[in-house]
Design a protein around this motif. Sequence first.
Motif, PDB file in Angstrom:
ATOM      1  N   LEU A  50       0.834  -1.215   0.000  1.00 45.17           N
ATOM      2  CA  LEU A  50       0.000   0.000   0.000  1.00 45.17           C
ATOM      3  C   LEU A  50       0.864   1.259   0.000  1.00 45.17           C
ATOM      4  CD1 LEU A  50      -2.701  -1.292   2.488  1.00 45.17           C
ATOM      5  CD2 LEU A  50      -2.916  -1.067   0.009  1.00 45.17           C
ATOM      6  N   LYS A  65      -3.536  -0.856  -3.773  1.00 41.11           N
ATOM      7  CA  LYS A  65      -4.755  -0.050  -3.567  1.00 41.11           C
ATOM      8  C   LYS A  65      -5.910  -0.533  -4.439  1.00 41.11           C
ATOM      9  CE  LYS A  65      -2.463   3.944  -1.692  1.00 41.11           C
ATOM     10  NZ  LYS A  65      -1.756   5.186  -2.004  1.00 41.11           N
ATOM     11  N   GLN A  66      -5.608  -0.952  -5.661  1.00 38.57           N
ATOM     12  CA  GLN A  66      -6.678  -1.480  -6.520  1.00 38.57           C
ATOM     13  C   GLN A  66      -7.227  -2.787  -5.937  1.00 38.57           C
ATOM     14  OE1 GLN A  66      -8.269  -0.902  -9.642  1.00 38.57           O
ATOM     15  NE2 GLN A  66      -7.384   1.083 -10.114  1.00 38.57           N
ATOM     16  N   GLU A  93      -7.221  -3.704  -2.747  1.00 39.42           N
ATOM     17  CA  GLU A  93      -7.997  -3.380  -1.535  1.00 39.42           C
ATOM     18  C   GLU A  93      -9.354  -2.777  -1.908  1.00 39.42           C
ATOM     19  OE1 GLU A  93      -6.213  -0.675   1.302  1.00 39.42           O
ATOM     20  OE2 GLU A  93      -7.830  -1.070   2.756  1.00 39.42           O
ATOM     21  N   ASP A  96       0.071  -3.423   5.271  1.00 42.09           N
ATOM     22  CA  ASP A  96       0.934  -2.894   4.208  1.00 42.09           C
ATOM     23  C   ASP A  96       2.352  -3.434   4.357  1.00 42.09           C
ATOM     24  OD1 ASP A  96       2.340  -1.374   2.376  1.00 42.09           O
ATOM     25  OD2 ASP A  96       2.332   0.441   3.620  1.00 42.09           O
ATOM     26  N   ASN A 147     -14.456   5.246  -5.268  1.00 45.23           N
ATOM     27  CA  ASN A 147     -13.025   5.587  -5.291  1.00 45.23           C
ATOM     28  C   ASN A 147     -12.733   6.896  -6.037  1.00 45.23           C
ATOM     29  OD1 ASN A 147     -11.663   3.055  -4.046  1.00 45.23           O
ATOM     30  ND2 ASN A 147     -13.134   2.224  -5.517  1.00 45.23           N
TER      31      ASN A 147
END
Length: 387
Positions: A33, A42-43, A45, A70, A292
Amino acid sequence: MLRKIGIALAAGALASTGALAQDTAKIGVVLPLTGGLAPVGKQVEAGIRLYMNKHGSTVAGKKIELIVKDDAGVPDNSKRLAQELIVNDKVAIVGSGITPSAMAIGPLSTQAKTANVVMVSGTSRVINPDNPYMVRTSFTLGQQSGIIAEWAAKNGSKKVAIVQSDWAPGAEATSVFTEAFTKAGGQVVETIKVPLANPDFAPFLQRARDANPDTLFVFVPASQAGTFAKQFAERGLDKAGIKLIGPGDIVDDNDLPGMGDGMLGVVTAGIYSAAHNSPTNKEYVAAFKKANGGLRPNFISLGGYDGMHLIYEALKKTGGKTDADSLIGAMKGMAWESPRGPISIDPDTREIVQNIYIGKVEKVDGELYNVEFAKFDAVKDPLKMKK
Ligand code: PHB
């Protein structure tokens, strides 16, 4: 009398925490992360959280508790964090990625007999017979690279230079591409390896150009396509008449909107496009963007989203049992419709089986998209089929 009540209360409290613990299934996910590949983590998660928001957090009578850690993409961190999740948090399921981290966590999940869903890794050998509790919901580079090799050979490419990010998924992309392209009568004139961390593509692109190929096959991981495209255009390669092809990673939907018109016409074989034309995907893209800040979901996000689907459905099938034998047994052979199209888990190898789409970068409503125009159904990992 008072003392007796105290003891009874304490016993009651114990019993209720015991019951609580039993009714919770913890999922511990280790992802990058921060660091160079943070957009990848991030994608994943975001995909996980979107699935949970849509489907709730109670499955088969169990409350799902998600713990995300992370590791900055550093395998030593991944190992330590997974150890803590398994031993201290007593997670029922581990989620892992990227390739080096999944490789570091693999033996731990095997020893602890904990189900391990690999949500992002493109390297075939991450899923192997030595680690029977691992299953993949992402993709392999081999699935895509053989198909684009055959497409290129059929569509006029004869001399290819390869530019490859220098780590395990890149090595597999190169080997599968080279074998298929050579078999189809083509020639690989140069294979150039670019460091994974903070890549400067310019000198490598010059070398590739000097080899005088008609086509460039490129693998860079998600989140590096933007930098690559910029340097590709700066070197004038977009105007040099050299075709650009690759696996889907080079048209990462996360980066594509900012990649510039130099990318128009780039052809790839990939697992997903945000422009994939299905009602399931339209709903997915709309919900993902809403959650998002307008960000497009990319092919990476699906490993998280579908990983959660696999976990939820397996828990339903086992009636809430979380031991790895039951869970992995339930996952084997499972099939469903993902936003990317129909997918399944190969019961023999625990590998994802999915459609591969050939797509071309075009402008749709003023934005760059990878528009799919051909489809190969239910593609297995070619490197496993060899064995
Ligand atoms: C990997 O971890 O193997 C990986 C990550 C991102 C990509 C491709 C492969 O785009």
